[in-house]
Design an enzyme around this catalytic site. Structure first.
Site, PDB file in Angstrom:
ATOM      1  CE  LYS A 109      -4.870  40.379 -40.623  1.00 15.81           C
ATOM      2  NZ  LYS A 109      -5.760  40.299 -41.746  1.00 15.81           N
ATOM      3  CD  GLU A 123      -0.848  36.008 -46.922  1.00 17.62           C
ATOM      4  OE1 GLU A 123      -0.826  36.598 -45.839  1.00 17.62           O
ATOM      5  OE2 GLU A 123      -1.038  36.596 -48.004  1.00 17.62           O
ATOM      6  CG  HIS A 174      31.063  38.526 -50.739  1.00 16.81           C
ATOM      7  ND1 HIS A 174      32.422  38.279 -50.781  1.00 16.81           N
ATOM      8  CD2 HIS A 174      30.658  38.623 -52.023  1.00 16.81           C
ATOM      9  CE1 HIS A 174      32.821  38.270 -52.049  1.00 16.81           C
ATOM     10  NE2 HIS A 174      31.767  38.470 -52.821  1.00 16.81           N
TER      11      HIS A 174
HETATM   12  O1  LIG Z   1      -5.151  44.424 -48.704  1.00 13.36           O
HETATM   13  P1  LIG Z   1      -5.524  44.226 -47.294  1.00 13.36           P
HETATM   14  O2  LIG Z   1      -6.946  43.780 -47.117  1.00 13.36           O
HETATM   15  O3  LIG Z   1      -5.224  45.464 -46.467  1.00 13.36           O
HETATM   16  O4  LIG Z   1      -4.651  43.027 -46.730  1.00 13.36           O
HETATM   17  C1  LIG Z   1      -3.249  43.118 -46.690  1.00 13.36           C
HETATM   18  C2  LIG Z   1      -2.633  41.772 -46.488  1.00 13.36           C
HETATM   19  O5  LIG Z   1      -3.122  41.174 -45.280  1.00 13.36           O
HETATM   20  C3  LIG Z   1      -3.362  39.785 -45.499  1.00 13.36           C
HETATM   21  O6  LIG Z   1      -4.744  39.617 -45.560  1.00 13.36           O
HETATM   22  C4  LIG Z   1      -2.794  38.910 -44.424  1.00 13.36           C
HETATM   23  O7  LIG Z   1      -2.894  39.501 -43.159  1.00 13.36           O
HETATM   24  C5  LIG Z   1      -2.705  39.492 -46.838  1.00 13.36           C
HETATM   25  O8  LIG Z   1      -3.214  38.381 -47.431  1.00 13.36           O
HETATM   26  C6  LIG Z   1      -2.946  40.758 -47.552  1.00 13.36           C
HETATM   27  O9  LIG Z   1      -2.146  40.883 -48.670  1.00 13.36           O
END
Ligand SMILES: O=P(O)(O)OC[C@H]1O[C@](O)(CO)[C@@H](O)[C@@H]1O
Length: 613
Positions: free
Chosen positions: A526, A392, A421
């Site tokens: 998203k 990331e 294995h």
């Molecule tokens: O802590 P949050 O805001 O729920 O985000 C969870 C995760 O989602 C992300 O923003 C990526 O979708 C990550 O960087 C982060 O760790």
């Protein structure tokens, strides 16, 4: 019973009640590189002005760079490059990575720029320019380094609050309202990504066999997975502390997990707020919900700490402390490692050494994958944790100057010798697209528990032999490896490992001129998920209207798509309907889902409120 000193002991460093008519279904339903490749210049082809300063036109990986094989020369290389951190009992062996002295010399200016950037970052520079944020996870273990006294006191106060709360929970001073046990026995952690991976890794690595509170995780919006966790808790739901972790406080998977858990509490006749804890940014949706509903406790996540680097914030520290893991030792290990990583001499700086190896092994463009192989069961989740931290952070389309670079290093792994294995056959003989990092733990077992299962040989000797054998066999076939060795898996060494990789990622990001601290790429998925759910609502409305007719009017996919005014989305509409049919929320009147054009679909219930809304 654990006390405050036991926990934080050492010094620091769709459910509407609407009228429905039921419908009956109409139908039941050798050399290195082995293949010569073109010379790979370490300089970008068309450097942007700001980049040119750090670029090194002459740093080129030799076309036929060979790995040293002569045993005495290899031993000399081992000794010459071995890094040791005495206080941490940590070693870093980079001798099985083939960089040359010339390469190191030519990379030096770039490293110095990266280390200067890291120094600025630690002083509070806006190191995450896209989001206009400081990057302060290093202050969490050495609050004196925070750029303002306000930030320092926020860090210090939060740590005290974590220790006090954890101690009160563990000692039973804070009790669940209706548990026969009289104290909390379980933690249910709800969070995803950086709000789960650190706590999962640390629990697996460090939780004692019988922690005061056992931890389990909901880290997805998979209903079956959530049901499983809740079912496993059974009557202990009454003595479960639910910790909801989300920096943004609005992540859908985490919100869904919370709603599912709250439903389970309602069904069990329990009051959720008295067992709920939120870890989130001040004034986030989650924070406001927790405050208004009067949850048991709230802990802050700071704007300047990213999810994937949040293990030393309340995100990682609170769950750890509740399992009686010594969090001050974790912080001390991380602080010691941070100090070592401030050295401006590459060979004395373990994070810089790692970044150097990554750059060499992947040509600075991610041409090889990073395979993480801890030979210790308790470190099983380290590769998963690193996968987010590295991918990331480094997996970026554009560099800081806006050039398209598509950077990144893929990370995977599990543990040795188990993986010998499984996929190590391919590593030894198959496609040469990786470098390995072995994590070695010298101490096999707590003192006094060892025995020889055959004369002169313990079980741990086998694990040791497997690691060394695999390292040698890979190297003999020109596969490069790094070895990180720690004395034992302790809060201190785990803190140091986390800090080592956090800094290596930061340095490497500077070397390749990218922002390691944002994640613009995850937004696309998203957004697309939101569009699918919006389309599903339109599909449902269309099906509802047809299903409320007398007689019911089953529709073809084309008819649904047309009535949704979304003929171009017919494939997604098919997938939505197939998913609804598999969950008894849509009924197939004719045909079957294997022949999409054959199906006619309707709803089992007519929702009149929806129809006349
Ligand atoms: O802590 P949050 O805001 O729920 O985000 C969870 C995760 O989602 C992300 O923003 C990526 O979708 C990550 O960087 C982060 O760790």
């Amino acid at each position: 019973m654990a006390s405050i000193s036991g926990i934080c002991s050492s010094s620091p460093t769709l459910n509407h009640s609407t009228p429905k008519r039921r419908r009956t279904p109409l139908l039941p339903s050798s050399s290195f590189p082995s293949k010569p490749s073109p010379p790979r210049s370490l300089a970008r082809e068309t450097p942007a002005p700001q980049q040119q300063q750090q670029q090194l036109s002459a740093v080129t990986k030799p076309l036929h760079a060979g790995l040293e094989k002569e045993p005495r020369a290899l031993w000399r290389r081992y000794v010459e490059w071995l890094y040791q951190h005495k206080e941490l009992g940590l070693y870093l062996d980079v001798s099985r990575v083939g960089f040359s002295d010339d390469f190191v010399r030519e990379m030096e200016p770039r490293f110095h720029a990266a280390l200067r950037a890291m120094e600025d970052l630690e002083k509070g520079a806006i190191a995450n320019p896209d989001e206009g944020r400081m990057v302060g996870h290093y202050w969490l273990r050495d609050s004196a380094r925070a750029p303002t006294s306000f930030l320092k006191s926020q860090i210090d106060n939060t740590l005290v609050a974590i220790c006090t709360f954890a101690d009160d929970v563990v000692t039973g001073k804070i009790k669940p309202p209706s548990s026969p046990e009289g104290r909390f026995t379980q933690i249910l952690s709800v969070g995803i990504g950086g709000s789960a991976l650190g706590p999962q890794f640390v629990a697996e690595a460090l939780a004692p066999d019988n922690p005061p509170l056992k931890i389990r995780f909901i880290d997805n919006t998979d209903p079956a997975g959530i049901d499983h966790q809740i079912a496993q808790l059974g009557p202990e739901l009454a003595s479960t502390l639910v910790i909801v972790i989300s920096k943004s406080g609005g992540t859908p998977e985490t919100r869904n997990g919370l709603l599912e858990v709250q439903k389970a509490f309602r069904e069990a006749g329990l009051s959720f707020p008295k067992q709920g804890v939120a870890i989130t940014q001040e004034n986030s949706l989650l924070d406001n919900t927790a405050r208004i509903e009067g949850w048991l406790a709230r802990f802050p996540m700071f704007d300047w700490v990213g999810g994937r680097t949040s293990e030393m914030s309340a995100v990682g520290l609170l769950p750890a402390a509740l399992q009686s893991i010594d969090i001050r030792e974790m912080l001390a290990g991380a602080a010691l490692m941070d100090e070592a990583n401030r050295s401006t001499v590459i060979r004395n700086n373990p994070a810089a050494l790692l970044a150097l190896c990554w750059y060499w092994a992947t040509d600075g463009v991610g041409s090889k994958d990073m395979v993480i192989l801890p030979y210790k069961d308790s470190l099983l989740l380290f590769s998963r944790y690193l996968q987010q931290l590295v991918m990331e952070s480094l997996g970026k389309e554009f560099d800081l100057n806006g050039n398209r670079v598509n950077q990144g290093i893929s990370v995977y792994g599990n543990k040795g010798s188990t993986d010998q294995h499984a996929y190590i056959q391919q590593l030894r003989e198959g496609v040469h697209n990786f470098f390995v990092t072995f994590i070695e733990v010298l101490r096999d077992r707590p003192p006094g528990h060892d025995w020889e299962l055959e004369p002169g040989v313990t079980c741990g000797d086998y694990l040791f032999g497997m690691l060394q054998g695999t390292r040698s066999a890979l190297y003999a076939n020109n596969r490069e490896s790094i070895t990180v060795t720690v004395q034992e898996v302790t809060p201190r060494s785990v803190g140091a490992l986390v800090a080592l990789y956090e800094r290596a990622v930061g340095i490497y990001a500077s070397l390749v001129n990218i922002n390691a601290y944002h994640q613009p790429g995850v937004e696309a998925g998203k957004k697309a998920a939101g569009e699918v759910l919006a389309l599903q609502k339109r599909v449902l409305a269309v099906l509802n209207e047809a299903s409320c007719k007398e007689p019911v009017e089953p529709l073809t996919l084309e008819e649904v798509a047309d009535r949704c005014h979304a003929p171009e989305d017919i494939e997604m509409i098919y997938k939505i309907i197939a998913h609804m049919a598999a969950n008894d929320r849509a009924l197939i009147a004719e045909g079957n889902c294997g022949s999409p054009r054959s199906i006619k679909v309707f709803l089992g219930e007519c929702n009149l409120d929806e129809l006349y809304a």
